[in-house]
Scaffold this motif. Sequence first.
Motif: not given
Length: 274
Positions: A82-106
């Motif tokens: 529900n946040g803004k694209a390109g913004v770390d809305d929850d402040g967890n250090g990961y941008i737009d991690d809606v369902h998780g994150f791709n740690f191969i390429y960050d």
Amino acid sequence: YKGSSTAEANLPFNDRLLKNQWHYNNDGQVQEGIAEADINLFDAWKTQTGTSNVIVCVVDGGIDIAHADLKDNLWVNTAELNGKAGVDDDGNGYIDDVHGFNFIYDINNITAHHHGTHVAGTVAAVNNNGIGVCGVAGGSGKGDGARLMSTQVFDDNNGSGGFAEAIVYGADNGAVISQNSWGYLQPNIIEQSVLDAIDYFVEEAGQYEGSPMKGGIVIFAAGNDGVDLPMYPGYYDKTFCVGALGANNTIAYYSNYGSWVDISAPGGDQSRGE
């Protein structure tokens, strides 16, 4: 298969391929298999089919987040959704991690991977939706399945990386189970950062209000080398290490084994056509 399962008419859910999932309820339908060489899931489902407050972090290839049989059981980071694209809305250090994150390429873009998607389906494909397979903790069709968090460490282009970070991410973002169906291909390979991440998950996962448990479980595959050797990370004593059985309830030809393996579960044995 010998033929249609004798239990097919009495299946607990209407998922089209449940009848083929012998590892859930084996009545001898697999060639060379024996009845009850399974995880007795149909009886377990009478007590619990899944619960949506249990988050399982799938440290593997990326989950196909558009998959019809998985999308309704995905973990959703609502602040990022529900946040803004390109913004770390929850402040967890990961941008737009809606369902998780791709740690191969960050990056936040999770790419569908056959193995990660398969693992996710075994954990929590949506039950009773008339399609595909059933997940062990996929719920009853009422939105009550376990939630799947995708932390991608493999892709179809042979990319890999970010293993320790992916495990830590799961603990920091609500997962209480870390599912790792991978391991090193040679014995005695130890990455201290990965062992530290396992320690962290075991101690720190679930330390939030409303968590279903305090502390986490880190599940690892024993490996597919057919040996009793120190095959890490599954060999590490802080993991819950799983070997594989065939449909006749004996060890699969490929499975690693030994006192360091905590449990063995049906994984199939291709040498018997399973």
